[in-house]
Scaffold this motif. Structure first.
Motif, PDB file in Angstrom:
ATOM      1  N   VAL A 233     -26.456   3.968  24.013  1.00  0.00           N
ATOM      2  CA  VAL A 233     -26.431   5.265  24.678  1.00  0.00           C
ATOM      3  C   VAL A 233     -26.933   5.115  26.113  1.00  0.00           C
ATOM      4  O   VAL A 233     -28.043   4.637  26.351  1.00  0.00           O
ATOM      5  CB  VAL A 233     -27.319   6.297  23.949  1.00  0.00           C
ATOM      6  CG1 VAL A 233     -27.312   7.627  24.707  1.00  0.00           C
ATOM      7  CG2 VAL A 233     -26.844   6.501  22.523  1.00  0.00           C
ATOM      8  N   ASP A 234     -26.106   5.503  27.066  1.00  0.00           N
ATOM      9  CA  ASP A 234     -26.535   5.609  28.461  1.00  0.00           C
ATOM     10  C   ASP A 234     -26.635   7.091  28.774  1.00  0.00           C
ATOM     11  O   ASP A 234     -25.630   7.805  28.754  1.00  0.00           O
ATOM     12  CB  ASP A 234     -25.524   4.927  29.376  1.00  0.00           C
ATOM     13  CG  ASP A 234     -26.005   4.837  30.829  1.00  0.00           C
ATOM     14  OD1 ASP A 234     -26.860   5.664  31.222  1.00  0.00           O
ATOM     15  OD2 ASP A 234     -25.522   3.960  31.563  1.00  0.00           O
ATOM     16  N   VAL A 235     -27.839   7.580  29.041  1.00  0.00           N
ATOM     17  CA  VAL A 235     -28.047   9.005  29.283  1.00  0.00           C
ATOM     18  C   VAL A 235     -27.840   9.373  30.743  1.00  0.00           C
ATOM     19  O   VAL A 235     -28.045  10.523  31.132  1.00  0.00           O
ATOM     20  CB  VAL A 235     -29.471   9.436  28.850  1.00  0.00           C
ATOM     21  CG1 VAL A 235     -29.681   9.191  27.369  1.00  0.00           C
ATOM     22  CG2 VAL A 235     -30.541   8.731  29.682  1.00  0.00           C
ATOM     23  N   GLY A 236     -27.404   8.388  31.559  1.00  0.00           N
ATOM     24  CA  GLY A 236     -27.369   8.629  32.985  1.00  0.00           C
ATOM     25  C   GLY A 236     -28.769   8.453  33.545  1.00  0.00           C
ATOM     26  O   GLY A 236     -29.707   8.072  32.845  1.00  0.00           O
ATOM     27  N   ILE A 237     -28.914   8.737  34.815  1.00  0.00           N
ATOM     28  CA  ILE A 237     -30.217   8.509  35.443  1.00  0.00           C
ATOM     29  C   ILE A 237     -31.124   9.685  35.089  1.00  0.00           C
ATOM     30  O   ILE A 237     -31.351  10.607  35.879  1.00  0.00           O
ATOM     31  CB  ILE A 237     -30.063   8.319  36.956  1.00  0.00           C
ATOM     32  CG1 ILE A 237     -29.062   7.187  37.234  1.00  0.00           C
ATOM     33  CG2 ILE A 237     -31.400   7.971  37.590  1.00  0.00           C
ATOM     34  CD1 ILE A 237     -28.762   6.948  38.680  1.00  0.00           C
ATOM     35  N   ALA A 238     -31.624   9.636  33.865  1.00  0.00           N
ATOM     36  CA  ALA A 238     -32.412  10.742  33.310  1.00  0.00           C
ATOM     37  C   ALA A 238     -33.479  10.169  32.381  1.00  0.00           C
ATOM     38  O   ALA A 238     -33.387  10.258  31.160  1.00  0.00           O
ATOM     39  CB  ALA A 238     -31.493  11.717  32.560  1.00  0.00           C
ATOM     40  N   GLU A 239     -34.490   9.555  32.997  1.00  0.00           N
ATOM     41  CA  GLU A 239     -35.509   8.852  32.225  1.00  0.00           C
ATOM     42  C   GLU A 239     -36.279   9.774  31.285  1.00  0.00           C
ATOM     43  O   GLU A 239     -36.637   9.376  30.165  1.00  0.00           O
ATOM     44  CB  GLU A 239     -36.484   8.146  33.177  1.00  0.00           C
ATOM     45  CG  GLU A 239     -35.879   7.029  33.991  1.00  0.00           C
ATOM     46  CD  GLU A 239     -35.207   7.487  35.273  1.00  0.00           C
ATOM     47  OE1 GLU A 239     -34.715   6.634  36.026  1.00  0.00           O
ATOM     48  OE2 GLU A 239     -35.165   8.722  35.526  1.00  0.00           O
ATOM     49  N   GLU A 240     -36.554  10.982  31.729  1.00  0.00           N
ATOM     50  CA  GLU A 240     -37.302  11.911  30.884  1.00  0.00           C
ATOM     51  C   GLU A 240     -36.535  12.173  29.585  1.00  0.00           C
ATOM     52  O   GLU A 240     -37.100  12.159  28.485  1.00  0.00           O
ATOM     53  CB  GLU A 240     -37.551  13.232  31.628  1.00  0.00           C
ATOM     54  CG  GLU A 240     -38.347  13.082  32.914  1.00  0.00           C
ATOM     55  CD  GLU A 240     -37.458  12.943  34.142  1.00  0.00           C
ATOM     56  OE1 GLU A 240     -36.342  12.386  34.024  1.00  0.00           O
ATOM     57  OE2 GLU A 240     -37.870  13.383  35.223  1.00  0.00           O
ATOM     58  N   HIS A 241     -35.246  12.424  29.729  1.00  0.00           N
ATOM     59  CA  HIS A 241     -34.417  12.664  28.547  1.00  0.00           C
ATOM     60  C   HIS A 241     -34.383  11.434  27.653  1.00  0.00           C
ATOM     61  O   HIS A 241     -34.394  11.555  26.422  1.00  0.00           O
ATOM     62  CB  HIS A 241     -32.994  13.047  28.967  1.00  0.00           C
ATOM     63  CG  HIS A 241     -32.030  13.167  27.833  1.00  0.00           C
ATOM     64  ND1 HIS A 241     -32.229  14.033  26.780  1.00  0.00           N
ATOM     65  CD2 HIS A 241     -30.867  12.502  27.561  1.00  0.00           C
ATOM     66  CE1 HIS A 241     -31.222  13.919  25.919  1.00  0.00           C
ATOM     67  NE2 HIS A 241     -30.396  12.998  26.367  1.00  0.00           N
ATOM     68  N   ALA A 242     -34.339  10.250  28.245  1.00  0.00           N
ATOM     69  CA  ALA A 242     -34.276   9.019  27.447  1.00  0.00           C
ATOM     70  C   ALA A 242     -35.484   8.886  26.531  1.00  0.00           C
ATOM     71  O   ALA A 242     -35.353   8.502  25.363  1.00  0.00           O
ATOM     72  CB  ALA A 242     -34.167   7.805  28.359  1.00  0.00           C
ATOM     73  N   VAL A 243     -36.681   9.208  27.043  1.00  0.00           N
ATOM     74  CA  VAL A 243     -37.885   9.109  26.220  1.00  0.00           C
ATOM     75  C   VAL A 243     -37.854  10.159  25.112  1.00  0.00           C
ATOM     76  O   VAL A 243     -38.138   9.860  23.946  1.00  0.00           O
ATOM     77  CB  VAL A 243     -39.158   9.255  27.075  1.00  0.00           C
ATOM     78  CG1 VAL A 243     -40.401   9.373  26.191  1.00  0.00           C
ATOM     79  CG2 VAL A 243     -39.299   8.055  28.013  1.00  0.00           C
ATOM     80  N   ALA A 244     -37.513  11.409  25.456  1.00  0.00           N
ATOM     81  CA  ALA A 244     -37.466  12.461  24.445  1.00  0.00           C
ATOM     82  C   ALA A 244     -36.376  12.176  23.408  1.00  0.00           C
ATOM     83  O   ALA A 244     -36.561  12.396  22.200  1.00  0.00           O
ATOM     84  CB  ALA A 244     -37.228  13.814  25.110  1.00  0.00           C
ATOM     85  N   LEU A 245     -35.233  11.666  23.866  1.00  0.00           N
ATOM     86  CA  LEU A 245     -34.155  11.288  22.947  1.00  0.00           C
ATOM     87  C   LEU A 245     -34.636  10.209  21.982  1.00  0.00           C
ATOM     88  O   LEU A 245     -34.380  10.275  20.774  1.00  0.00           O
ATOM     89  CB  LEU A 245     -32.955  10.780  23.746  1.00  0.00           C
ATOM     90  CG  LEU A 245     -31.782  10.210  22.943  1.00  0.00           C
ATOM     91  CD1 LEU A 245     -31.063  11.298  22.166  1.00  0.00           C
ATOM     92  CD2 LEU A 245     -30.801   9.484  23.864  1.00  0.00           C
ATOM     93  N   SER A 246     -35.349   9.215  22.516  1.00  0.00           N
ATOM     94  CA  SER A 246     -35.879   8.138  21.672  1.00  0.00           C
ATOM     95  C   SER A 246     -36.815   8.689  20.610  1.00  0.00           C
ATOM     96  O   SER A 246     -36.773   8.277  19.438  1.00  0.00           O
ATOM     97  CB  SER A 246     -36.622   7.109  22.537  1.00  0.00           C
ATOM     98  OG  SER A 246     -35.764   6.525  23.481  1.00  0.00           O
ATOM     99  N   SER A 247     -37.649   9.641  20.998  1.00  0.00           N
ATOM    100  CA  SER A 247     -38.566  10.259  20.052  1.00  0.00           C
ATOM    101  C   SER A 247     -37.806  10.998  18.955  1.00  0.00           C
ATOM    102  O   SER A 247     -38.143  10.915  17.772  1.00  0.00           O
ATOM    103  CB  SER A 247     -39.516  11.216  20.776  1.00  0.00           C
ATOM    104  OG  SER A 247     -40.421  11.812  19.876  1.00  0.00           O
ATOM    105  N   GLY A 248     -36.757  11.720  19.349  1.00  0.00           N
ATOM    106  CA  GLY A 248     -35.960  12.457  18.374  1.00  0.00           C
ATOM    107  C   GLY A 248     -35.243  11.541  17.403  1.00  0.00           C
ATOM    108  O   GLY A 248     -35.180  11.807  16.193  1.00  0.00           O
ATOM    109  N   ILE A 249     -34.693  10.441  17.913  1.00  0.00           N
ATOM    110  CA  ILE A 249     -34.021   9.470  17.042  1.00  0.00           C
ATOM    111  C   ILE A 249     -35.010   8.896  16.035  1.00  0.00           C
ATOM    112  O   ILE A 249     -34.727   8.809  14.832  1.00  0.00           O
ATOM    113  CB  ILE A 249     -33.396   8.344  17.893  1.00  0.00           C
ATOM    114  CG1 ILE A 249     -32.204   8.881  18.691  1.00  0.00           C
ATOM    115  CG2 ILE A 249     -32.959   7.175  17.004  1.00  0.00           C
ATOM    116  CD1 ILE A 249     -31.671   7.920  19.723  1.00  0.00           C
ATOM    117  N   ALA A 250     -36.202   8.518  16.530  1.00  0.00           N
ATOM    118  CA  ALA A 250     -37.220   7.945  15.649  1.00  0.00           C
ATOM    119  C   ALA A 250     -37.684   8.961  14.605  1.00  0.00           C
ATOM    120  O   ALA A 250     -37.936   8.606  13.456  1.00  0.00           O
ATOM    121  CB  ALA A 250     -38.399   7.446  16.475  1.00  0.00           C
ATOM    122  N   ALA A 251     -37.796  10.220  15.010  1.00  0.00           N
ATOM    123  CA  ALA A 251     -38.247  11.259  14.088  1.00  0.00           C
ATOM    124  C   ALA A 251     -37.275  11.456  12.930  1.00  0.00           C
ATOM    125  O   ALA A 251     -37.671  11.882  11.839  1.00  0.00           O
ATOM    126  CB  ALA A 251     -38.437  12.580  14.838  1.00  0.00           C
TER     127      ALA A 251
END
Length: 586
Positions: free
Chosen positions: A325-343
Motif C-alpha cells: 500500500v502506497d498512501v501517497g505522501i501522507a505519513e500521518e495516515h500511514a501510521v494510523a492505517l498501520s494501527s488499524g490493520i494491526a487492530a
C-alpha cells in the motif's frame, strides 16, 4: 547565450517568447551539467523550467511572493533570482541548498523540505498582506504528489474561506516520487483528459476558481493564464500539466528513478557510483517482506510515497499486489492505517525515512501507542550519516519515539540483529515495535542472534571488563568497539562493552551490577543528546557515585554538514572519547 544576461527577474521580463524558449533550453543544459556532476533532484526541476520562467515573466518577485511546496523543484527559481553561479560554476555548487532558503535570497520566504505545506504557508503570507492592506500576489506551487498530504487539504479549505488573492499553481506531472495514489489523482486525470472541463472538479467543489493549462511547457498558454489570474481578488487554482524530467530522455522514460539521483554520466544515464555489489537494508528488507507475504496473506508493506526506502521497486510492488500500500505522501495516515490493520489482525510494516516520521507524532502516540497495536515501523536514515539538509535531518527520532509509552524502539548493530528484530516484531502481538535501521552499511557479525526480544530491555554485555563501561547504541556500536580496543591497547584498561539493543527502556539489573567494579559509564548514541538514550542512563545513576559521560549530537539545526567534522565537533571520535575517559579515571 541568454542565461549570462539574466541577473535578476527583471531581465526575464525583457525577453520575447522565442528568447524565453532559448533561455529554457540553456537552463536545462546547466541543470543537467550540475546534476550529472553533483547529484540532486533531477525530474522535478527539468519539468518546471518553462513554468518558472513564465512566473517570473508575469509576476514581480519578491513583491509577489512565490512559495514552492517541498521546494526541491526551486532550482530554476534560484537561477533566475541571482543565484545562477551556484549552478554554472562547479566551485560554487554548494553555495546554495537544494531547497528554498531565505538566507540565500529575499525571493525565498521559507526553508521548506517536507511536503504539502506551501498552501498553508501561502495562506499565512496572504493573511498578513491583507491585514496590512497591501496588494501583492501570493502564489503557492504544489505538485510531485504533495496534494496527497492532509495539510494540503487544510490549506485549500482555508484558502477558499479567506476569499482573497491566492493563486495555487498545481504542477501536475502525474507523478509523486513513484506513481500517484489516491482518489484525488483520479480526478486530476479526469481533468487532464477533459482539458479541465469534466463535471467533477475537486477544486471547484472546494469553492475555488479554476483554470487549466494543457501544455505546461508552452509559453503562450502559461503567460496567458498567469496574466488572467494576476492581481485577482479571490482564490484560484491554476492546474498545469507538465512532464517530469522534460528534455532528458532517461528522466522522461523512468520518472521514478530520476526523481533524485547521485552524479551520473550525462551521455548514458549511468550512475558514477557502482552499487551493484553492495548490499543495502532497503533491498534486503524488500526481499524479506515479499517472502513473508507469500507465506502469510495478512502481511502488508506500507509506504508514504517512498517505496524505494525499503526496497519496493516496481516489480516487487506488482508482485506484492494488494499486500503493498502506497498512501501517497501522507505519513500521518500511514501510521494510523498501520494501527488499524494491526487492530484487525493484519501484520503492518511501515517503512519511512526518519525525517518524515517527525510529522507523525500525534498518530504515533494517539492512534498507535495508546491503543498498543502491534504494527512495525522501520525507521531509515536516522543517523549522523543520513540526510544532512536542515529540512531533512533524521537525528530527532530517539527523543521523539523512545519517550512514548508502549512503544518498543530497537537499535540493531548488524544484519543478524536487524532481521531477528524484524521477525520478532512481525510475529508478536503485544507492542508497537519500531526498528532503527542501521545507516552505516550492512555489517554482518557472523553470529546468529538468538535474543528473545519479548524479554524487554535486556542489554547484552559483549565484552566483560571493569572500571569503565561503554554502552554503545545501534550504529555507534562499532565506535564503542574501537574505544574499548583503544583503551586496552594503549592504556591497559579492559573496559566493558555493552550493546543495549533497546532504546525505549533501561536494563536496571545490569546497570546496578556495574556499580560493583566500574567507576565510569560512557553512552554513545547516533542522535540528539537532549531527551535521548544517554540521559536515561545518567538519570538512573544520579543518586549514586557512578560518573556518566553521554556522547551524541548537540541540539542544533544543522545544514549540509560534513559527518566527520560533526563527529569531531561533538567529541565523537575514539581518540577524543578515550582522552576524556583517561582524564576522568586517572
Amino acid at each position: 547565450m541568454y542565461l549570462e544576461k539574466i541577473n535578476s527577474t527583471g531581465d526575464v521580463k525583457k525577453l520575447s517568447v522565442d528568447e524565453m524558449k532559448d533561455l529554457s533550453s540553456e537552463i536545462r543544459q546547466v541543470l543537467l551539467k550540475k546534476l550529472s556532476e553533483h547529484g540532486g533532484h533531477i525530474g522535478p526541476n527539468l519539468g518546471i523550467v518553462e513554468l518558472t520562467v513564465a512566473l517570473h515573466y508575469v509576476f514581480n518577485s519578491p513583491k509577489d511572493k512565490i512559495v514552492y511546496d517541498v521546494s526541491h523543484q526551486s532550482y530554476v527559481h534560484k537561477i533566475l533570482t541571482g543565484r545562477k553561479e551556484a549552478f554554472i560554476n562547479s566551485e560554487k555548487y554548494d553555495e546554495v541548498s537544494g531547497y528554498s532558503n531565505p538566507e540565500e535570497s529575499n525571493h525565498d520566504f521559507f526553508n521548506i523540505g517536507h511536503t504539502s505545506t506551501s498552501i498553508s504557508l501561502a495562506c499565512g503570507l496572504a493573511k498578513a498582506r491583507d491585514l496590512k492592506d497591501e496588494n501583492d500576489n501570493v502564489i503557492a506551487i504544489i505538485g510531485d504528489g504533495s496534494l496527497s498530504g492532509g495539510e494540503a487539504y487544510e490549506g485549500l479549505n482555508n484558502a477558499a474561506e479567506a476569499g482573497t488573492n491566492m493563486i495555487i499553481v498545481v504542477n501536475d506531472n502525474d507523478m509523486s516520487i513513484a506513481e500517484n495514489y489516491g482518489g484525488l489523482y483520479k480526478n486530476l486525470k479526469e481533468l487532464r483528459d477533459s482539458e479541465g472541463k469534466c463535471q467533477c472538479n475537486f477544486f471547484k467543489a472546494m469553492g475555488l476558481d479554476y483554470y487549466y493549462v494543457k501544455d505546461g511547457h508552452d509559453f503562450e498558454q502559461l503567460i496567458s493564464v498567469f496574466n488572467k489570474v494576476k492581481d485577482i481578488d479571490h482564490p484560484v487554482v491554476v492546474h498545469i500539466h507538465t512532464i517530469k524530467g522534460k528534455g532528458f530522455e532517461f528522466a522522461e522514460k523512468n520518472k521514478e528513478q530520476w526523481h533524485w539521483g547521485m552524479p551520473f554520466v550525462l551521455e548514458t544515464g549511468e550512475s558514477r557510483f557502482s552499487m551493484s555489489d553492495t548490499e543495502d537494508y532497503g533491498n534486503l528488507t524488500g526481499k524479506y517482506l515479499l517472502d513473508a507475504m507469500k507465506k502469510d496473506p495478512k502481511v502488508v508493506a506500507i509506504t508514504s510515497g517512498t517505496p524505494g526506502v525499503f526496497g519496493f521497486c516496481t516489480e516487487r510492488r506488482k508482485e506484492a499486489g494488494r499486500q503493498f500500500v502506497d498512501v501517497g505522501i501522507a505519513e500521518e495516515h500511514a501510521v494510523a492505517l498501520s494501527s488499524g490493520i494491526a487492530a484487525n489482525g493484519g501484520k503492518a510494516v511501515y517503512g519511512v525515512y526518519s525525517t518524515f516520521l517527525q510529522r507523525t507524532y500525534d498518530q504515533l502516540s494517539q492512534d498507535l501507542c495508546i491503543n498498543n497495536n502491534p504494527a512495525v515501523i522501520l525507521v531509515y536514515s536516522a543517523s549522523v550519516y543520513g540526510m544532512n539538509d536542515v529540512t531533512h535531518l533524521g537525528l530527532y527520532d530517539i527523543g521523539m519515539m523512545s519517550n512514548i509509552p508502549n512503544m518498543v524502539y530497537l537499535a540493531p548493530t548488524c544484519k543478524e540483529e536487524y532481521f531477528r528484530m524484524l521477525k520478532w516484531g512481525m510475529s508478536q502481538n503485544e507492542h508497537p515495535v519500531a526498528i532503527r535501521v542501521p545507516a552505516m552499511g550492512v555489517i554482518e557479525s557472523g553470529v546468529q542472534d538468538k535474543t528473545d526480544y519479548s524479554k524487554l530491555n535486556k542489554y547484552k554485555v559483549t565484552k566483560a571488563g571493569k572500571d569503565v563501561a561503554v554502552i554503545a547504541l545501534g550504529d555507534f556500536y562499532q565506535l564503542g568497539q574501537s574505544i574499548v580496543t583503544k583503551l586496552s591497547n594503549e592504556n591497559g584498561i579492559e573496559a566493558t562493552l555493552i550493546n543495549p539493543k533497546y532504546i525505549t527502556g533501561i536494563d536496571e539489573e545490569l546497570l546496578e551490577s556495574l556499580k560493583k567494579e566500574h567507576k565510569l559509564v560512557i553512552t554513545l548514541e547516533d542522535g540528539i543528546l537532549d531527551g535521548g538514550f544517554g540521559e536515561k542512563i545518567a538519570r538512573f545513576y544520579g543518586p549514586s557515585d557512578m560518573k556518566v559521560l553521554n556522547y551524541g549530537i548537540k541540539k542544533e539545526l544543522l545544514d549540509r554538514y560534513v559527518p566527520e567534522e560533526l563527529m569531531k565537533k561533538n567529541r565523537l571520535t575514539d581518540v577524543q572519547v578515550v582522552e576524556d575517559i583517561i582524564s576522568i579515571i586517572k
